[in-house]
Design a protein around this motif. Structure first.
Motif, PDB file in Angstrom:
ATOM      1  N   ARG A 169      43.373  18.188  29.778  1.00  0.00           N
ATOM      2  CA  ARG A 169      41.330  19.335  29.822  1.00  0.00           C
ATOM      3  C   ARG A 169      40.714  17.581  29.694  1.00  0.00           C
ATOM      4  O   ARG A 169      40.550  16.075  28.937  1.00  0.00           O
ATOM      5  CB  ARG A 169      41.080  19.912  28.695  1.00  0.00           C
ATOM      6  CG  ARG A 169      39.625  20.150  28.993  1.00  0.00           C
ATOM      7  CD  ARG A 169      38.742  21.112  27.636  1.00  0.00           C
ATOM      8  NE  ARG A 169      39.922  22.317  27.370  1.00  0.00           N
ATOM      9  CZ  ARG A 169      39.925  23.664  27.576  1.00  0.00           C
ATOM     10  NH1 ARG A 169      39.069  24.274  29.130  1.00  0.00           N
ATOM     11  NH2 ARG A 169      41.128  24.358  27.345  1.00  0.00           N
ATOM     12  N   ALA A 199      34.221  20.251  33.249  1.00  0.00           N
ATOM     13  CA  ALA A 199      35.804  20.342  32.504  1.00  0.00           C
ATOM     14  C   ALA A 199      36.614  20.626  33.529  1.00  0.00           C
ATOM     15  O   ALA A 199      36.817  22.018  33.828  1.00  0.00           O
ATOM     16  CB  ALA A 199      35.688  20.105  31.012  1.00  0.00           C
ATOM     17  N   LYS A 200      38.170  19.934  33.426  1.00  0.00           N
ATOM     18  CA  LYS A 200      38.729  20.284  34.516  1.00  0.00           C
ATOM     19  C   LYS A 200      40.151  20.392  33.927  1.00  0.00           C
ATOM     20  O   LYS A 200      40.433  20.022  33.200  1.00  0.00           O
ATOM     21  CB  LYS A 200      38.988  20.312  36.168  1.00  0.00           C
ATOM     22  CG  LYS A 200      40.396  20.882  36.914  1.00  0.00           C
ATOM     23  CD  LYS A 200      40.018  19.976  37.967  1.00  0.00           C
ATOM     24  CE  LYS A 200      41.451  20.099  38.991  1.00  0.00           C
ATOM     25  NZ  LYS A 200      41.367  19.613  40.555  1.00  0.00           N
ATOM     26  N   VAL A 201      41.438  21.289  34.525  1.00  0.00           N
ATOM     27  CA  VAL A 201      42.654  21.565  32.995  1.00  0.00           C
ATOM     28  C   VAL A 201      43.253  20.943  34.576  1.00  0.00           C
ATOM     29  O   VAL A 201      43.172  22.061  35.353  1.00  0.00           O
ATOM     30  CB  VAL A 201      42.905  23.248  32.842  1.00  0.00           C
ATOM     31  CG1 VAL A 201      44.325  22.802  32.317  1.00  0.00           C
ATOM     32  CG2 VAL A 201      41.572  22.655  31.453  1.00  0.00           C
ATOM     33  N   LYS A 214      44.175  14.734  24.425  1.00  0.00           N
ATOM     34  CA  LYS A 214      44.138  16.377  24.432  1.00  0.00           C
ATOM     35  C   LYS A 214      45.155  17.122  25.565  1.00  0.00           C
ATOM     36  O   LYS A 214      45.036  17.526  26.106  1.00  0.00           O
ATOM     37  CB  LYS A 214      42.818  16.540  24.842  1.00  0.00           C
ATOM     38  CG  LYS A 214      41.108  16.308  24.149  1.00  0.00           C
ATOM     39  CD  LYS A 214      39.610  16.605  24.950  1.00  0.00           C
ATOM     40  CE  LYS A 214      39.098  15.543  23.485  1.00  0.00           C
ATOM     41  NZ  LYS A 214      37.951  16.440  23.689  1.00  0.00           N
TER      42      LYS A 214
END
Length: 99
Positions: A44, A50-52, A67
């Motif tokens: 993340r 925020a992008k996974v 993370k």
């Protein structure tokens, strides 16, 4: 680690080569559902948007701190040819450099 989209893209290219190799061959195999089981790291980003990202983990590779968490996922892909409802056939012949 490599992005999941790249793994699927590489698989698509390999299957495309196998389909092309089946042209005119007497012995062919019908391509059925493809099951993949992968270890992925979920990363993340800490930025405002925020992008996974799903990163496929090499066997034996250590996932760095931060993370990132590692999960196992299973995917079942059903290959089809664009514009066709016929079963997909692949050749059983290997490329010369694959023997």
């Amino acid at each position: 680690m490599i992005e999941l989209a790249s793994v699927i893209g590489d698989l698509r290219e390999e299957l495309d080569r196998a389909v092309g190799a089946a042209e005119g061959e007497a012995l062919r195999f019908e391509l059925g559902p493809i099951e993949l089981e992968l270890s992925v790291a979920l990363e993340r980003s800490a930025q405002a948007q925020a992008k996974v990202r799903f990163l496929v983990v090499d066997s034996g590779a250590d996932v760095g701190l931060g993370k990132t968490s590692t999960q196992r996922i299973s995917l079942t892909l059903k290959p089809t040819l664009a514009g066709s409802h016929r079963p997909v056939a692949v050749s059983g012949n290997a490329e010369p450099n694959e023997r």
